[in-house]
Design a protein around this motif. Structure first.
Motif, short mmCIF file in Angstrom:
data_model
loop_
_atom_site.label_atom_id
_atom_site.label_comp_id
_atom_site.label_asym_id
_atom_site.label_seq_id
_atom_site.Cartn_x
_atom_site.Cartn_y
_atom_site.Cartn_z
N ILE A 25 0.85 -1.19 0.00
CA ILE A 25 0.00 0.00 0.00
C ILE A 25 0.89 1.24 0.00
N THR A 26 0.72 2.05 -1.03
CA THR A 26 1.60 3.18 -1.22
C THR A 26 0.83 4.43 -1.61
N CYS A 27 1.54 5.52 -1.76
CA CYS A 27 0.98 6.74 -2.37
C CYS A 27 1.44 6.79 -3.82
N ALA A 28 0.75 7.57 -4.65
CA ALA A 28 1.13 7.73 -6.06
C ALA A 28 1.35 6.36 -6.71
N VAL A 29 0.34 5.51 -6.62
CA VAL A 29 0.47 4.10 -6.98
C VAL A 29 0.92 3.88 -8.43
N ASP A 30 0.59 4.81 -9.31
CA ASP A 30 0.94 4.64 -10.72
C ASP A 30 2.22 5.38 -11.11
N ALA A 31 2.93 5.95 -10.15
CA ALA A 31 4.17 6.68 -10.45
C ALA A 31 5.19 5.72 -11.06
N LYS A 32 5.93 6.23 -12.04
CA LYS A 32 6.92 5.40 -12.73
C LYS A 32 7.97 4.86 -11.77
N PHE A 33 8.26 5.61 -10.72
CA PHE A 33 9.25 5.15 -9.74
C PHE A 33 8.96 3.75 -9.24
N PHE A 34 7.68 3.41 -9.09
CA PHE A 34 7.32 2.14 -8.47
C PHE A 34 7.36 0.95 -9.43
N GLU A 35 7.70 1.17 -10.69
CA GLU A 35 7.77 0.02 -11.62
C GLU A 35 8.80 -1.01 -11.17
N PRO A 36 10.03 -0.63 -10.80
CA PRO A 36 10.96 -1.66 -10.29
C PRO A 36 10.49 -2.28 -8.97
N VAL A 37 9.79 -1.50 -8.13
CA VAL A 37 9.23 -2.06 -6.90
C VAL A 37 8.25 -3.18 -7.23
#
Length: 306
Positions: A25-37
Motif C-alpha cells: 500500500i503506497t501513495c502515487a500508486v501509478d508513479a513510474k518510480f514504483f515500476e521496479p518495486v
C-alpha cells in the motif's frame, strides 16, 4: 501439512495449498518510480509462492491511504507492506493491523520519528542519503553560494529528510537555499524551476529530493539554460534522468534500489507468516550514479531492475 498463521496470537492456521495474500500500500500508486518495486514484488511472489497486490492512492492522500491499510486487514490479507510517508499518521492503523494478527513491514519510506508497531522496513536511510549527495557535491559548490532546492510534493517525510540532510552538510560552507515544490509532472515542474531560476539570477545549482523534481530540473536546464554553466543533481532514476546524467546536465543522481524495496518485504512477510522468522531492517542504499557508471545502470533500468 499446515503452517502457522501470521500473528503470534492468531489461532487460525494457513493451509499450505492456499497462497498467502499480501498487500503493498503506497501513495502515487501509478508513479513510474514504483515500476521496479512492482517487478521486485512480482519476482519474489513467484519465488515464495504467494499472491501480492500493489495498491495505493493516485497521489499523496494520507487519510485515504490509512483507510486502505484498515480495509486490507479487514479483507483478509495475511500481511501488509506499507509505504509510511508520514511519521505519525500511520501509527494507530499499523497497531490495529498487528492486533488483528496481520503483520506490517515498511517499504520505501519508514517511520523513524515516533513509536510504530511495524516489524521492520526496507528503505533508503533518507537523511543519510541527503548527506551523501551533499558531501559528493560539496567540493563543486562555492562558499556562500545560493542553491535552488526542489521537492515534488509537500508533506512527504522522505523528501523532507533528504532535504534536511542536504542542508545540514551545505550549511558548513555558508550555502543559502530557496526551496520550491514542483509537482509530480516533470514537464510542468521544469517550467516552475525555470521560472524560479529567472527570479533568482545568482543561482547556478539545482538540487532535487525525488524522482520527478530531479528529472524536471534537468529538463529545465536542458531546455532553457544549455551551455551556461548550470547543473543539477538529485535522487532516483528515470530514462530522462539517466539520459541527462550521460549528457552532463545532471551531475549525478542517487539510486535507492527500488527493486529490493518490492522484493525483500515479500520474502520477510512470507517467512514470518509461515515460520515466525522475525524480519529485520534493510538499508536500500544510496549509490551515486554519474557519467562513469551510467551506461551500466541504463541497461539495468531497461531490464526493470534499477
Amino acid at each position: 501439512m499446515m503452517v502457522v498463521g501470521c500473528g503470534m496470537d492468531r489461532s487460525s492456521r494457513i493451509a499450505e495449498d492456499r497462497p498467502l495474500r499480501l498487500a503493498f500500500i503506497t501513495c502515487a500508486v501509478d508513479a513510474k518510480f514504483f515500476e521496479p518495486v512492482k517487478k521486485g514484488m512480482r519476482d519474489a511472489s513467484e519465488m515464495m509462492g504467494v499472491q501480492a497486490d500493489f495498491l495505493g492512492t493516485e497521489g499523496v492522500d494520507i487519510p485515504v491511504q490509512v483507510e486502505m491499510v484498515r480495509q486490507a486487514a479487514r479483507d483478509g490479507y495475511d500481511g501488509i507492506a506499507l509505504n509510511i510517508i508520514d511519521p505519525e499518521a500511520f501509527d494507530d492503523v499499523v497497531q490495529e493491523a498487528i492486533d488483528r494478527g496481520v503483520p506490517v513491514v515498511g517499504f520505501n519510506v519508514d517511520d523513524h520519528a515516533s513509536p510504530n508497531a511495524r516489524l521492520c522496513s526496507v528503505n533508503q536511510r533518507l537523511y543519510e542519503a541527503g548527506r551523501t549527495l551533499a558531501s559528493t557535491l560539496l567540493p563543486e559548490i562555492p562558499e556562500e553560494a545560493h542553491v535552488l532546492m526542489t521537492m515534488h510534493d509537500e508533506g512527504v517525510s522522505a523528501l523532507e529528510d533528504r532535504l534536511r540532510g542536504l542542508q545540514d552538510v551545505l550549511r558548513a560552507k555558508g550555502v543559502r537555499w530557496t526551496v520550491i515544490v514542483t509537482g509530480n509532472d516533470s514537464a510542468k515542474g521544469a517550467e516552475r524551476i525555470a521560472e524560479a531560476l529567472r527570479q533568482h539570477g545568482d543561482v547556478r545549482f539545482v538540487l532535487g529530493t525525488g524522482q520527478s523534481d530531479t528529472e524536471a530540473a534537468g529538463l529545465a536546464l536542458e531546455k532553457h539554460l544549455p551551455g551556461r554553466g548550470y547543473w543539477s543533481a538529485g535522487f532516483d532514476l528515470s530514462d530522462t534522468t539517466l539520459r541527462l546524467v550521460k549528457a552532463g546536465v545532471i551531475r549525478c543522481t542517487v539510486d535507492q534500489q527500488p527493486y529490493i524495496q518490492g522484493f525483500y518485504p515479500v520474502v520477510q512477510l512470507a517467512l514470518y507468516c509461515r515460520y515466525q522468522i522475525q524480519p529485520s531492517d534493510i538499508d536500500a542504499g544510496a549509490a551515486i550514479i554519474d557519467r562513469d557508471n551510467v551506461d551500466a545502470v541504463i541497461r539495468l533500468t531497461q531490464e526493470g531492475y534499477r
